[in-house]
Design a protein around this motif. Structure first.
Motif, PDB file in Angstrom:
ATOM      1  N   GLY A 298      49.444  -5.081   7.219  1.00 41.60           N
ATOM      2  CA  GLY A 298      48.436  -4.257   6.585  1.00 41.60           C
ATOM      3  C   GLY A 298      47.229  -5.018   6.059  1.00 41.60           C
ATOM      4  O   GLY A 298      46.371  -4.422   5.383  1.00 41.60           O
ATOM      5  N   GLU A 299      47.120  -6.334   6.377  1.00 44.59           N
ATOM      6  CA  GLU A 299      45.972  -7.121   5.915  1.00 44.59           C
ATOM      7  C   GLU A 299      44.855  -7.006   6.956  1.00 44.59           C
ATOM      8  O   GLU A 299      44.589  -7.933   7.728  1.00 44.59           O
ATOM      9  CB  GLU A 299      46.389  -8.578   5.697  1.00 44.59           C
ATOM     10  CG  GLU A 299      47.510  -8.755   4.677  1.00 44.59           C
ATOM     11  CD  GLU A 299      47.937 -10.205   4.545  1.00 44.59           C
ATOM     12  OE1 GLU A 299      47.073 -11.030   4.194  1.00 44.59           O
ATOM     13  OE2 GLU A 299      49.124 -10.510   4.808  1.00 44.59           O
ATOM     14  N   LEU A 300      44.199  -5.848   6.961  1.00 48.60           N
ATOM     15  CA  LEU A 300      43.284  -5.521   8.048  1.00 48.60           C
ATOM     16  C   LEU A 300      42.037  -6.390   8.072  1.00 48.60           C
ATOM     17  O   LEU A 300      41.528  -6.729   9.150  1.00 48.60           O
ATOM     18  CB  LEU A 300      42.901  -4.044   7.967  1.00 48.60           C
ATOM     19  CG  LEU A 300      44.064  -3.052   8.100  1.00 48.60           C
ATOM     20  CD1 LEU A 300      43.547  -1.624   8.092  1.00 48.60           C
ATOM     21  CD2 LEU A 300      44.875  -3.316   9.374  1.00 48.60           C
ATOM     22  N   ASP A 301      41.514  -6.759   6.918  1.00 47.72           N
ATOM     23  CA  ASP A 301      40.314  -7.599   6.898  1.00 47.72           C
ATOM     24  C   ASP A 301      40.599  -8.970   7.503  1.00 47.72           C
ATOM     25  O   ASP A 301      39.804  -9.494   8.300  1.00 47.72           O
ATOM     26  CB  ASP A 301      39.788  -7.754   5.469  1.00 47.72           C
ATOM     27  CG  ASP A 301      39.162  -6.481   4.938  1.00 47.72           C
ATOM     28  OD1 ASP A 301      38.823  -5.611   5.764  1.00 47.72           O
ATOM     29  OD2 ASP A 301      39.027  -6.341   3.708  1.00 47.72           O
ATOM     30  N   ARG A 302      41.732  -9.556   7.113  1.00 48.50           N
ATOM     31  CA  ARG A 302      42.093 -10.870   7.666  1.00 48.50           C
ATOM     32  C   ARG A 302      42.404 -10.748   9.163  1.00 48.50           C
ATOM     33  O   ARG A 302      42.055 -11.631   9.952  1.00 48.50           O
ATOM     34  CB  ARG A 302      43.300 -11.446   6.920  1.00 48.50           C
ATOM     35  CG  ARG A 302      43.034 -11.736   5.451  1.00 48.50           C
ATOM     36  CD  ARG A 302      44.252 -12.298   4.756  1.00 48.50           C
ATOM     37  NE  ARG A 302      44.490 -13.691   5.138  1.00 48.50           N
ATOM     38  CZ  ARG A 302      45.523 -14.411   4.688  1.00 48.50           C
ATOM     39  NH1 ARG A 302      46.391 -13.864   3.843  1.00 48.50           N
ATOM     40  NH2 ARG A 302      45.681 -15.662   5.068  1.00 48.50           N
ATOM     41  N   ALA A 303      43.062  -9.662   9.546  1.00 52.36           N
ATOM     42  CA  ALA A 303      43.367  -9.448  10.961  1.00 52.36           C
ATOM     43  C   ALA A 303      42.084  -9.331  11.773  1.00 52.36           C
ATOM     44  O   ALA A 303      41.947  -9.933  12.843  1.00 52.36           O
ATOM     45  CB  ALA A 303      44.209  -8.182  11.120  1.00 52.36           C
ATOM     46  N   GLU A 304      41.123  -8.561  11.255  1.00 51.07           N
ATOM     47  CA  GLU A 304      39.850  -8.398  11.966  1.00 51.07           C
ATOM     48  C   GLU A 304      39.146  -9.741  12.121  1.00 51.07           C
ATOM     49  O   GLU A 304      38.598 -10.055  13.195  1.00 51.07           O
ATOM     50  CB  GLU A 304      38.955  -7.413  11.211  1.00 51.07           C
ATOM     51  CG  GLU A 304      37.630  -7.156  11.905  1.00 51.07           C
ATOM     52  CD  GLU A 304      36.760  -6.160  11.153  1.00 51.07           C
ATOM     53  OE1 GLU A 304      35.544  -6.126  11.435  1.00 51.07           O
ATOM     54  OE2 GLU A 304      37.284  -5.419  10.293  1.00 51.07           O
ATOM     55  N   SER A 305      39.164 -10.562  11.075  1.00 47.47           N
ATOM     56  CA  SER A 305      38.511 -11.871  11.133  1.00 47.47           C
ATOM     57  C   SER A 305      39.146 -12.754  12.198  1.00 47.47           C
ATOM     58  O   SER A 305      38.440 -13.397  13.000  1.00 47.47           O
ATOM     59  CB  SER A 305      38.594 -12.547   9.764  1.00 47.47           C
ATOM     60  OG  SER A 305      38.054 -13.850   9.828  1.00 47.47           O
ATOM     61  N   GLU A 306      40.481 -12.825  12.233  1.00 46.84           N
ATOM     62  CA  GLU A 306      41.171 -13.668  13.218  1.00 46.84           C
ATOM     63  C   GLU A 306      40.916 -13.170  14.645  1.00 46.84           C
ATOM     64  O   GLU A 306      40.681 -13.962  15.567  1.00 46.84           O
ATOM     65  CB  GLU A 306      42.683 -13.672  12.936  1.00 46.84           C
ATOM     66  CG  GLU A 306      43.079 -14.427  11.686  1.00 46.84           C
ATOM     67  CD  GLU A 306      43.017 -15.937  11.865  1.00 46.84           C
ATOM     68  OE1 GLU A 306      42.849 -16.414  13.000  1.00 46.84           O
ATOM     69  OE2 GLU A 306      43.146 -16.648  10.850  1.00 46.84           O
TER      70      GLU A 306
END
Length: 451
Positions: A298-306
């Motif tokens: 659910g860590e969408l911001d970090r997922a989007e960055s990676e």
């Protein structure tokens, strides 16, 4: 590396060459032989009745004023080195993303290497052509080049054959043959780790390449482990392209001065650095994997960055198939973060690069997500069309976990639109493909590398 001793001509051919060169220089057999050998030995050698040793050939080459390679093979000393210099040029072209231009360079080099019987250079050209074909999405041709490279490298140590094996595995993976791709990668990893042939670069290539098929098969734990191993093995280089360019320039200067051995040494360094540069693009898979894990938690911001980082790395190489696959994962994160319009644009933009024969699993994922977005917009007809397309693609690829989930989505849609019997059929199909989270039909995981 291929054993260059095996490339020497037969004794009769070498004998005639020695005789011709000796006569051109006005030497007697005794003058050529002394002080290490006898005239009788030279006479026997010229008649082709003895296979000269490496030491004897080096002595004769020195007396005749030619290079050892020229005496042993009939090829000018600078020929192989010149080809290797041009191979690094093609390698640089491919590393900077110009796959079509690189393919032309490698094709010309392959023709020359075959004409002059240069096995090692022939294998390198075939590998380059295979990588170019993968970049351009021609999976069948790429696989054929990798298979030919494996044949040429048949007697070489396993680490030397890993790029060809890995290329063949990736071509099967991109074609949707997930289990066979995993088998090729894992069996090679096991052989490397358990036989003591623990080449870090070879291991890194294999682990990074295994992440994609693991993910598509639902073997998430294995994918995470492979990503960690790859990152731990990754060579630490600042800017390998700059250093490699320097070594290429040095090699050109040395070659022009006739300093063949030193030119070869510089070319070897340049080749290794370009290989590391290409390996760095493999690490995009690791950013991809991390993005997936962040998304799962659910860590969408970090997922989007990676995932954006992975997409940028792959797009620099113009790797259409790989970047399309990452784009699908990124679109899922964008949709979950409330950016459905951007997600739909991203998905529609990549569907032309993937399909039944090229990235079937991710093509299905794109259709699945477009179906969900259509459902959210209350366009049930469009949603059903995307789900059916995705179902056909997944059945072909055998991605069981994804099939079960898709059948549930399709069944729910059919039930909500009043088609209860069709919904039940979809649910039954899904139950037949049900698997526990993170499991797969693969065997034991490959042995752990030394870290």
């Amino acid at each position: 590396m291929i054993d260059r001793m095996a490339e020497r001509d037969d004794p009769e051919t070498i004998g005639r060459r020695v005789q011709r060169l000796r006569r051109e220089r006005g030497l007697t057999q005794r003058q050529l032989a002394e002080p290490a050998y006898t005239a009788a030995y030279v006479s026997t050698l010229e008649a082709g009745r003895v296979r000269p040793s490496d030491e004897a050939l080096r002595h004769l080459a020195g007396r005749l004023g030619v290079a050892y390679d020229e005496l042993a093979t009939g090829r000018p000393a600078h020929l192989a080195t010149g080809l290797r210099l041009r191979l690094t040029d093609a390698q640089r072209t491919l590393a900077t993303g110009e796959a079509e231009v690189a393919a032309e360079q490698y094709g010309a080099l392959l023709t020359e290497a075959e004409a002059h019987g240069l096995g090692a250079e022939r294998a390198a050209a075939l590998l380059g052509l295979g990588e170019c074909a993968l970049e351009l999405g021609d999976l069948v041709t790429g696989r054929e080049y990798f298979e030919r490279a494996e044949q040429v490298l048949g007697d070489a140590p396993l680490p030397s054959r890993v790029p060809a094996l890995r290329g063949r595995a990736v071509s099967h993976y991109l074609a949707g043959e997930l289990r066979y791709a995993c088998y090729l990668l894992e069996s090679t990893l096991d052989e490397l780790n358990r036989s003591g042939l623990r080449d870090p670069d070879a291991l890194l290539l294999l682990y990074a390449s295994a992440i994609g098929p693991y993910m598509d098969m639902g073997a998430h734990a294995r994918a995470a482990q492979a990503a960690e191993f790859a990152l731990a093995l990754a060579p630490q280089v600042g800017d390998p392209a700059l250093v490699a360019r320097m070594h290429r320039s040095v090699a050109r200067t040395l070659l022009a001065e006739g300093r063949i051995a030193e030119a070869d040494a510089s070319l070897a360094k340049a080749t290794e650095l370009y290989r590391q540069l290409q390996i760095r693009t493999e690490l995009a898979n690791c950013h991809w994997m991390r993005g997936y894990l962040y998304a799962q938690h659910g860590e969408l911001d970090r997922a989007e960055s990676e995932l954006r980082e992975a997409l940028a790395m792959l797009s620099e190489k113009r790797a259409a198939l790989y970047s399309s696959q990452v784009a699908v994962e990124l679109a899922d994160v964008l949709h979950r973060g409330g950016k459905s319009a951007e997600a739909a644009r991203l998905l529609n933009g990549v569907l032309g690069d993937i399909g039944p024969e090229r990235g079937a699993v991710h093509s299905a994922a794109a259709h699945r997500l477009l179906g969900i977005i259509a459902e959210d917009a209350r366009d049930t007809e469009d949603a059903e069309e995307h789900y059916v397309r995705a179902l056909s693609l997944l059945e072909r690829a055998g991605a069981a976990g994804d099939l079960a989930d898709l059948c549930r989505l399709l069944g729910d849609l059919l039930r909500r639109t009043g088609r209860v019997e069709a919904a039940l059929d979809a649910y039954r199909t899904g139950l037949g493909h049900r698997t526990a989270p993170g499991t797969t039909t693969l065997g034991p995981a490959p042995a752990q590398p030394p870290l």
